[in-house]
Write an enzyme that holds these catalytic residues in place. Structure first.
Site, PDB file in Angstrom:
ATOM      1  N   THR A 199       0.823  -1.217   0.000  1.00 54.72           N
ATOM      2  CA  THR A 199       0.000   0.000   0.000  1.00 54.72           C
ATOM      3  C   THR A 199       0.855   1.264   0.000  1.00 54.72           C
ATOM      4  OG1 THR A 199      -1.738   1.236   1.148  1.00 54.72           O
ATOM      5  CG2 THR A 199      -0.290  -0.069   2.529  1.00 54.72           C
ATOM      6  N   ARG A 200       0.279   2.318  -0.570  1.00 52.88           N
ATOM      7  CA  ARG A 200       0.918   3.648  -0.524  1.00 52.88           C
ATOM      8  C   ARG A 200      -0.092   4.683  -0.028  1.00 52.88           C
ATOM      9  NH1 ARG A 200      -1.427   4.949  -5.763  1.00 52.88           N
ATOM     10  NH2 ARG A 200      -1.399   7.125  -5.187  1.00 52.88           N
ATOM     11  N   HIS A 204      -8.049   1.907   5.713  1.00 53.90           N
ATOM     12  CA  HIS A 204      -9.297   2.069   6.450  1.00 53.90           C
ATOM     13  C   HIS A 204      -9.937   0.694   6.659  1.00 53.90           C
ATOM     14  CE1 HIS A 204      -8.840   6.365   6.022  1.00 53.90           C
ATOM     15  NE2 HIS A 204      -8.570   6.176   4.742  1.00 53.90           N
ATOM     16  N   HIS A 207      -9.720  -1.964   3.885  1.00 53.84           N
ATOM     17  CA  HIS A 207      -8.417  -2.641   3.717  1.00 53.84           C
ATOM     18  C   HIS A 207      -8.219  -3.695   4.786  1.00 53.84           C
ATOM     19  CE1 HIS A 207      -8.003   1.520   2.139  1.00 53.84           C
ATOM     20  NE2 HIS A 207      -7.553   0.848   1.091  1.00 53.84           N
ATOM     21  N   ARG A 293      -7.677  -4.057  -7.020  1.00 58.90           N
ATOM     22  CA  ARG A 293      -8.105  -3.278  -8.184  1.00 58.90           C
ATOM     23  C   ARG A 293      -7.066  -2.195  -8.468  1.00 58.90           C
ATOM     24  NH1 ARG A 293     -10.735   1.104  -9.683  1.00 58.90           N
ATOM     25  NH2 ARG A 293     -12.397   0.899 -11.238  1.00 58.90           N
TER      26      ARG A 293
END
Ligand code: PPS
Length: 574
Positions: A199-200, A204, A207, A293
């Site tokens: 992740t970058r 929340h 996730h 996605r």
């Protein structure tokens, strides 16, 4: 057991070269040194610690061609992203970069020698081919393409590395794990299967649900493995994000998840980047890797369409799944179902189900305005971290910049405004009035155009730093020139709101009420180049407020300024 590294052996060059540390260190001092930029430093760190195994250096032309054309190194291993060291003609000449030469690679941030490169070859890449093959197009709205065309220099140097020193970091050291350290950590925890999440962005509830579902489906533990090197321009800074991840970690069932930071320089290369990310996670010991996605998507292209299809990354990884050696866990977007108070992947939601969503733009708006962020979307402790990073107007610093003739009243107004703001409280008030500034900050300057401009740019610098730190800044120089005032606004507005107040008290009135006899001296020629006497004052073309001490008193002027600040939300009470 941690997963096998890519290519079979973890190329931990630090461990390999440790016995020769003293010798390499001495040699590095006498070799010509190439000073590395941030992007190169990120790549270097992951080559040296084995994160990019089986690479042991920057790619030679053969490896580069194989990777660009077929996602493959010369030794047959899959690798989808060119890892190259670009140099220019001057560096080649000055450092004597040629096949066989040994070059020290040095950290630009602290001048430490990090590694020695033995040059294998120098080659000029076809950047258009690289862009099209690796990123799918030569459209420079793509940040990876833009970097290639505008930042990367024209010659690549290939060669193997010997490790000398680790890069120094000063933040979150307890969360920075090399592949060797992370593997040892998994072994210590007894984790057999680990599903890694790239992740970058802040994480929340969606996730958290996605990663827990992934863990459940694979009977695995979760590694949250965010990128803290270089991400997409405009992303939330990694300091804030890491505080978010730490807050979120406590929301996982006990000992289900771990957090480790990855010093990667992302290219936003979508499908190719997903394949590369999987290899990097394999090297860090993960057995599974989540591809969701629009993985590592760069956003819109020049025609306003997404550079990649939403599931293109999954398709590419699937194509190489059998030989990849880390299992992809595919996910569609997670959507909230209010009637069940749960998240589900988009492809599992029955038709007609009521759903809810908060887009990235909507979230930013809510953070800006202080509007509620619901508990179904995020956790209060996560929101709190984000709110700290996005202070409301009432919590932010600002600058009130007054300009006008000497004795126009700006100093009196400044002092009265200071008192009024102090009475209200909420933030420190800093004064940068002409006399003090001239004494403390610009004592060597005179009143030539150049000196006046320098004086204003110093005031602007200090005001901008104070504004950034949350103060109310009141600046009150004469500031007779439009250009200098415009530049001050430009700089300060990067830190917070800026208001230009033209104290337009007429010159005659300033002169008439001058008890100190300064204008008299200027008229008599005792002071040369005095503003309004024999030096110009350019009226502000776009002031935020115009006031005049001949027509108004100080109290009413301060009230007008207070109303201006209030209308911008800066004086709201909790
Ligand atoms: N040539 C000339 N022109 C204008 N002002 C002069 C000049 N020489 C000295 N002073 C005294 O310097 C004070 C104004 O400085 P500023 O820093 O506000 O000027 S500027 O914004 O850099 O143009 C201001 O001081 P105070 O009167 O104490 O406010 C001026 O009186």
């Amino acid at each position: 057991m941690a997963n096998s590294p890519h290519g079979g052996v973890l190329k931990d060059l630090f461990a390999r070269d440790l016995p020769r540390h003293a010798e390499l260190s001495i040699e590095s001092e006498r070799l010509p040194a190439l000073v590395l930029s941030e992007r190169h430093l990120c790549d270097l760190e992951l080559i040296l610690n084995g994160g990019f195994s089986p690479l042991q250096g920057f790619m030679s032309q053969e490896d580069y061609n194989g990777v660009v054309e077929n996602n493959r190194l010369v030794d047959g291993n899959l690798f989808s992203m060119p890892i190259t060291l670009d140099v220019d003609e001057t560096q080649i000449k000055e450092l004597g970069i040629k096949p066989g030469a040994r070059i020290t690679l040095r950290d630009s941030r602290d001048d430490r020698n990090l590694a020695i490169l033995t040059v294998k070859d120098l080659y000029r890449p076809d950047k258009i081919r690289e862009a099209v093959q690796v990123f799918g197009s030569d459209d420079d709205t793509h940040p990876g393409v833009k970097h290639l065309f505008t930042v990367a220099r024209d010659t690549y140097v290939g060669g193997e590395l010997e490790a000398i020193n680790r890069l120094e970091h000063y933040d979150f050291l307890d969360l920075r794990f090399t592949p060797t350290e992370l593997r040892a950590h998994f072994n210590k925890l007894g984790w057999q299967k680990v599903v890694a999440f790239q992740t970058r962005n802040p994480m929340h509830r969606a996730h958290r649900e996605l990663t827990v579902r992934a863990a459940r489906s694979q009977q695995a533990n979760v590694l949250i493995h965010p990128v803290v090197g270089l991400t997409k321009p405009g992303d939330i800074d990694h300091f804030t994000r890491v505080r978010v991840y730490k807050a979120l970690l406590a929301r996982y069932p006990n000992s289900m998840a771990a957090l480790a930071l990855l010093p990667l320089a992302m290219r936003m290369g979508g499908p190719r980047e997903a394949l590369w990310h999987a290899v990097i996670r394999k090297n860090h010991g993960a057995t599974h890797f989540i591809v969701g996605r629009d993985h590592a998507g760069p956003g819109k292209n020049k025609d306003g369409k997404d550079h990649y299809g939403p599931y293109e990354a999954q398709e590419l990884v699937k194509r190489y799944q059998d030989e990849l050696g880390i299992k992809m866990v595919e996910f569609q977007e997670m959507i909230y179902i209010p009637d069940k108070d749960e998240y589900m992947p988009a492809d599992e939601i029955p038709n007609g189900t009521r759903t809810m969503n908060i887009s990235g733009t909507e979230l930013r708006n809510r953070l800006r305005t202080g509007k509620e962020i619901p508990a179904w979307f995020s956790y209060p402790e996560v929101v709190e971290v984000l709110r700290e990073q996005n202070p409301l107007p009432r919590e932010k610093g600002f600058t009130v910049f007054m300009t006008g003739y000497q004795n126009c009243g700006k100093d009196q107004i400044a002092r009265a405004l200071q008192t009024t703001l102090n009475q209200g409280g909420g933030r420190p008030v800093s004064m940068l009035v002409g006399e003090t500034v001239r004494h403390e900050l610009s004592s060597e300057l005179g009143f030539s155009r150049q000196d006046r401009d320098l004086n204003i740019s110093r005031i602007a610098f200090v005001a901008s730093e104070l504004t950034k730190a949350g103060a109310a800044v009141i600046a009150a120089p004469i500031a007779p020139f439009e250009d200098a005032r415009r530049q001050a606004r430009q700089l300060i507005e990067k830190s917070g709101p800026f208001f230009l107040i033209h104290v337009a008290t007429p010159l005659e009135y300033c002169e008439k009420t001058d008890r100190r006899g300064i204008y008299k001296k200027a008229r008599a020629g005792e002071i040369k180049g005095f503003t309004g006497v024999d030096d110009p004052y350019e009226e502000p073309s776009k002031p935020d407020l115009v006031v005049d001490l001949e027509k108004q008193n100080v109290r009413s002027i301060v009230h007008e300024i207070i109303l201006l600040l209030e209308s911008n939300g800066l004086l709201d009470r909790v």
